[in-house]
Scaffold this active site. Structure first.
Site, PDB file in Angstrom:
ATOM      1  N   ASP A   1      25.598  20.884  20.879  1.00  0.00           N
ATOM      2  CA  ASP A   1      25.047  21.047  19.435  1.00  0.00           C
ATOM      3  C   ASP A   1      23.849  19.936  19.207  1.00  0.00           C
ATOM      4  OD1 ASP A   1      26.781  22.809  18.995  1.00  0.00           O
ATOM      5  OD2 ASP A   1      28.098  21.602  17.835  1.00  0.00           O
TER       6      ASP A   1
HETATM    7  N1  URA Z   1      32.039  21.785  21.038  1.00  0.00           N
HETATM    8  C1  URA Z   1      31.314  21.718  19.648  1.00  0.00           C
HETATM    9  O1  URA Z   1      31.760  21.724  18.617  1.00  0.00           O
HETATM   10  N2  URA Z   1      30.071  21.076  20.056  1.00  0.00           N
HETATM   11  C2  URA Z   1      29.250  20.838  20.877  1.00  0.00           C
HETATM   12  O2  URA Z   1      28.429  20.606  21.184  1.00  0.00           O
HETATM   13  C3  URA Z   1      30.075  21.028  22.376  1.00  0.00           C
HETATM   14  C4  URA Z   1      31.416  21.660  21.984  1.00  0.00           C
END
Ligand code: URA
Length: 235
Positions: free
Chosen positions: A103
Site C-alpha cells: 500500500d
Molecule cells: N497488507 C496490507 O494491509 N497492506 C500492505 O501493504 C500489505 C499487506
C-alpha cells in the site's frame, strides 16, 4: 514458447500482465493482433507489444530488494503524479517491475525484477509464501484478539487462513505486533486488525519467506545475492 511467457521473459512485464495485454489486443505476432491466450511463439516470429518490437535477446535479469518509503505507489507510473517505486531504481538501466504490491502507506521490503517468471511464481495464489509484517496498532492487543487473528478472521466476504502472530510490545495506547500471512488480499493486514478492533497506525513488511529487509535504508535498494535469487526461484 507460449506468448505470455515470451513477453514476460523479455522483461516487459509479469506473465499475468502479459495475459491482459494479449486479451486487450495490444500484442501482435508478425504484424497481426493475437488475442488467443495459448498462442505459441515460433522461432523467427516478430512479437510486438503496443507497437514496440520485443528484443529477441532476453534482457539481463536483475533482482533487487528495496525498502519502500511511505507515500510511494507500487507501480511503474501514476496518472495522479504520485511518487512511484520505479523512481527508486531509476539508475538501473533495465526496466524492473514490482513483485506484488505494498500500500501507499506501507513501508518495507519489496522485490523488483525484470524476471517475469519469478514474479509469476511469487505472486501465484498457489505458491504464496509467508510474508512478515510489523504493525503498530491502536489499543490493546489482547490474547483473545491474537487468538482470533491466528485462527482466521472475516475481512468482508473472505476468511483469512491461519496467521502467525506475536505481540512484540504493548504500550499504554498502542501495540507493536508481528504478523505472518501467506495470502495477499488487498489491504489484508489492515483489514485483519480492523476485524478484531485494532486500527493499523503503521505497517512495515520485514520479510518475504526467509528474505529479510535487514538494515536496508528507507528508499534504498540492494541487489539480491545468487543464493537469495535461487532461494526465491525454488520456493
Ligand atoms: N497488507 C496490507 O494491509 N497492506 C500492505 O501493504 C500489505 C499487506
Amino acid at each position: 514458447m507460449r506468448l505470455n511467457k515470451y513477453i514476460a521473459q523479455a522483461g516487459i512485464c509479469s506473465r499475468r500482465k502479459a495475459d491482459e495485454l494479449i486479451a486487450n489486443g495490444n500484442v501482435k505476432i508478425n504484424g497481426a493482433v493475437v488475442t488467443e491466450m495459448g498462442t505459441q511463439v515460433e522461432d523467427g516470429d516478430k512479437v510486438s507489444v503496443n507497437g514496440k518490437l520485443i528484443e529477441q535477446e532476453p534482457a539481463r535479469k536483475v533482482y533487487v530488494a528495496i525498502n519502500k518509503p511511505l507515500g510511494y505507489i507500487t507501480s511503474m507510473d501514476d496518472d495522479r503524479d504520485r511518487a512511484t517505486v520505479a523512481e527508486l531504481v531509476a539508475d538501473i538501466p533495465e526496466r524492473l517491475f514490482p513483485v506484488g504490491r505494498l500500500d501507499y502507506n506501507t513501508t518495507g521490503l519489496l522485490i523488483m525484477t525484470n524476471d517475469g517468471d519469478l514474479t509469476y511464481t511469487l505472486t501465484h495464489p498457489k505458491h504464496e509464501v509467508y510474508k512478515t509484517y510489523v504493525a503498530t496498532v491502536a489499543g490493546v492487543m489482547s490474547g483473545k484478539r491474537v487468538a482470533q487473528l491466528r485462527k482466521g478472521v472475516d475481512i468482508g466476504g473472505f476468511v483469512t487462513s491461519p496467521a502467525k502472530v506475536t505481540v512484540l510490545k504493548q504500550n499504554p495506547r498502542s501495540a507493536v505486533v508481528e504478523i505472518q500471512i501467506r495470502e495477499g488480499k488487498n489491504r489484508q493486514v489492515r483489514k485483519m486488525f480492523a476485524a478484531v478492533g485494532n486500527k493499523v497506525q503503521a505497517l512495515e513488511r520485514t520479510a518475504i519467506g526467509d528474505l529479510k529487509l535487514g538494515r536496508l535504508m528507507t528508499g534504498h535498494y540492494r541487489k539480491l545475492t545468487r543464493e537469495e535469487i535461487d532461494y526465491l526461484k525454488n520456493l
